[in-house]
Design a protein around this motif. Sequence first.
Motif, PDB file in Angstrom:
ATOM      1  N   HIS A   1      -4.939  -2.363   3.685  1.00  0.00           N
ATOM      2  CA  HIS A   1      -3.641  -1.676   3.723  1.00  0.00           C
ATOM      3  C   HIS A   1      -2.513  -2.662   3.411  1.00  0.00           C
ATOM      4  O   HIS A   1      -1.564  -2.336   2.706  1.00  0.00           O
ATOM      5  N   THR A   2      -2.646  -3.876   3.923  1.00  0.00           N
ATOM      6  CA  THR A   2      -1.618  -4.896   3.679  1.00  0.00           C
ATOM      7  C   THR A   2      -1.525  -5.201   2.181  1.00  0.00           C
ATOM      8  O   THR A   2      -0.424  -5.294   1.617  1.00  0.00           O
ATOM      9  N   ILE A   3      -2.678  -5.345   1.541  1.00  0.00           N
ATOM     10  CA  ILE A   3      -2.670  -5.645   0.097  1.00  0.00           C
ATOM     11  C   ILE A   3      -2.113  -4.449  -0.684  1.00  0.00           C
ATOM     12  O   ILE A   3      -1.349  -4.615  -1.646  1.00  0.00           O
ATOM     13  N   ALA A   4      -2.433  -3.235  -0.231  1.00  0.00           N
ATOM     14  CA  ALA A   4      -1.887  -2.035  -0.889  1.00  0.00           C
ATOM     15  C   ALA A   4      -0.364  -2.019  -0.764  1.00  0.00           C
ATOM     16  O   ALA A   4       0.366  -1.742  -1.732  1.00  0.00           O
TER      17      ALA A   4
ATOM     18  N   LYS B   1       7.131  -1.352  -6.908  1.00  0.00           N
ATOM     19  CA  LYS B   1       7.998  -0.210  -6.553  1.00  0.00           C
ATOM     20  C   LYS B   1       7.283   1.143  -6.779  1.00  0.00           C
ATOM     21  O   LYS B   1       7.878   2.113  -7.244  1.00  0.00           O
ATOM     22  N   ILE B   2       6.030   1.169  -6.452  1.00  0.00           N
ATOM     23  CA  ILE B   2       5.238   2.372  -6.735  1.00  0.00           C
ATOM     24  C   ILE B   2       5.740   3.601  -5.961  1.00  0.00           C
ATOM     25  O   ILE B   2       5.912   4.673  -6.553  1.00  0.00           O
ATOM     26  N   PRO B   3       6.020   3.486  -4.648  1.00  0.00           N
ATOM     27  CA  PRO B   3       6.491   4.692  -3.943  1.00  0.00           C
ATOM     28  C   PRO B   3       7.820   5.209  -4.492  1.00  0.00           C
ATOM     29  O   PRO B   3       8.016   6.426  -4.624  1.00  0.00           O
ATOM     30  N   GLN B   4       8.730   4.287  -4.831  1.00  0.00           N
ATOM     31  CA  GLN B   4      10.033   4.705  -5.351  1.00  0.00           C
ATOM     32  C   GLN B   4       9.844   5.419  -6.691  1.00  0.00           C
ATOM     33  O   GLN B   4      10.465   6.462  -6.955  1.00  0.00           O
TER      34      GLN B   4
ATOM     35  N   PHE C   1      12.550   0.815 -12.243  1.00  0.00           N
ATOM     36  CA  PHE C   1      11.439   0.369 -11.389  1.00  0.00           C
ATOM     37  C   PHE C   1      10.733  -0.861 -11.957  1.00  0.00           C
ATOM     38  O   PHE C   1       9.508  -0.951 -11.955  1.00  0.00           O
ATOM     39  N   ILE C   2      11.542  -1.798 -12.422  1.00  0.00           N
ATOM     40  CA  ILE C   2      10.969  -3.051 -12.913  1.00  0.00           C
ATOM     41  C   ILE C   2      10.523  -3.877 -11.705  1.00  0.00           C
ATOM     42  O   ILE C   2      11.326  -4.146 -10.805  1.00  0.00           O
ATOM     43  N   GLY C   3       9.259  -4.221 -11.701  1.00  0.00           N
ATOM     44  CA  GLY C   3       8.742  -4.983 -10.564  1.00  0.00           C
ATOM     45  C   GLY C   3       8.591  -6.460 -10.881  1.00  0.00           C
ATOM     46  O   GLY C   3       9.195  -6.969 -11.832  1.00  0.00           O
TER      47      GLY C   3
ATOM     48  N   VAL D   1      13.117  -0.319   0.935  1.00  0.00           N
ATOM     49  CA  VAL D   1      12.106  -0.253   2.011  1.00  0.00           C
ATOM     50  C   VAL D   1      11.054   0.799   1.681  1.00  0.00           C
ATOM     51  O   VAL D   1      11.387   1.942   1.377  1.00  0.00           O
ATOM     52  N   ILE D   2       9.791   0.390   1.739  1.00  0.00           N
ATOM     53  CA  ILE D   2       8.707   1.369   1.673  1.00  0.00           C
ATOM     54  C   ILE D   2       7.989   1.331   3.022  1.00  0.00           C
ATOM     55  O   ILE D   2       7.998   0.297   3.712  1.00  0.00           O
TER      56      ILE D   2
END
Length: 312
Positions: free
Chosen positions: A106-109, A117-120, A135-137, A275-276
């Motif tokens: 979960h931590t790595i996910a 920025k996958i959730p955003q 969403f440039i990471g 924040v995610i």
Amino acid sequence: MSFNILISDPLSEDGIFPLRQAEGMNIVVDTTCTPAELAEKIRDYDALLVRSQTQVTRDIIENAPNLKIIGRAGVGVDNIDLDAATEHGIIVVNAPDGNTNSAAEHTIAMLTALARKIPQAFNSLKSGEWDRKSFIGVELKNKTLGVIGLGRIGAEVAARAKGQRMNVIAYDPFLTEEKAKKMGISSGTVEEVLKAADFITIHTPLLKETRNMINAEAFAIMKEGVQIVNCARGGIIDEDALYDAIVSKKVAGAALDVFEQEPFVGHKLLTLPEVIATPHLGASTIEAQESVAIDVSHDVVTFLNGGAVRNP
Ligand code: NAD
Ligand code: MLT
């Protein structure tokens, strides 16, 4: 001989099979009790099994004349008043290994979702936008991951981060140079880790010494644009200080699974796009839940039948 067992948080039904199978165990599952109801109900029970939701307070323990053992289906025992349990001769057992893998995964996910920025981006797409600019990471490769607390989960996270080609630096009071070298990581003081890291992940228990250990002073010595992951415990990061550090752009993002007050709803941190968050899901896999419930169920049955437990 028969014993009354109360299970006050949702536990894996397959995991409590050792309890159901054992002779003389009257099992009641009631996951809806308020603290006051639990303090009343607990009088009749010999064993209490919990996950992280039930707060086993002094009040509850002092109202439990028959209670002999508390089983915590998970690692952290910060939801149990250990001093009160000890004073009343009640043994507390946990399941230290059963959710290590799930919590590390979960931590790595969370780390990866934070960096990219996958959730955003998902929320934006779901709301009908096709936005490829916002969403440039950043890549994880060649970035430094600071691990605070290199126990079971921290060590698993460090090994996986190396697989992402990250440089890992860790602080743990029990980490020796030799062990770090063997693991292919660096070791440092907590200040050295906080200064060096592009990403920081916390894996200590919540203790007097770790409460608010990531505070305004800690944020001040971190790199500009650092990103933080907390899948350990709420209360280790000072949430107000984190909010300020994000608003001031010192911290570029945070991925949080755990919070000082849970349930964590309507908090100002959740209004920040940087924040995610997940609702304490680090150990929420079929495998981990079955494993931790099996471990504590075995210990409870063994102890009530006069045997020695593995994880007191
Ligand atoms: P662990 O006991 O194996 O490791 C904890 C490590 O923290 C130890 O190596 C210890 O030396 C170190 N430590 C203690 N005080 C420290 C300090 N002041 N600074 C730096 N390091 C310190 O425990 P673990 O299995 O790795 O779990 C760690 C914590 O993660 C648990 O206590 C629990 O609160 C949390 N956890 C959360 C989830 C979740 O669902 N999010 C799941 C499992 C565990
Ligand atoms: C733990 O300490 O094991 C975690 O909080 C997981 C959980 O039980 O939710």
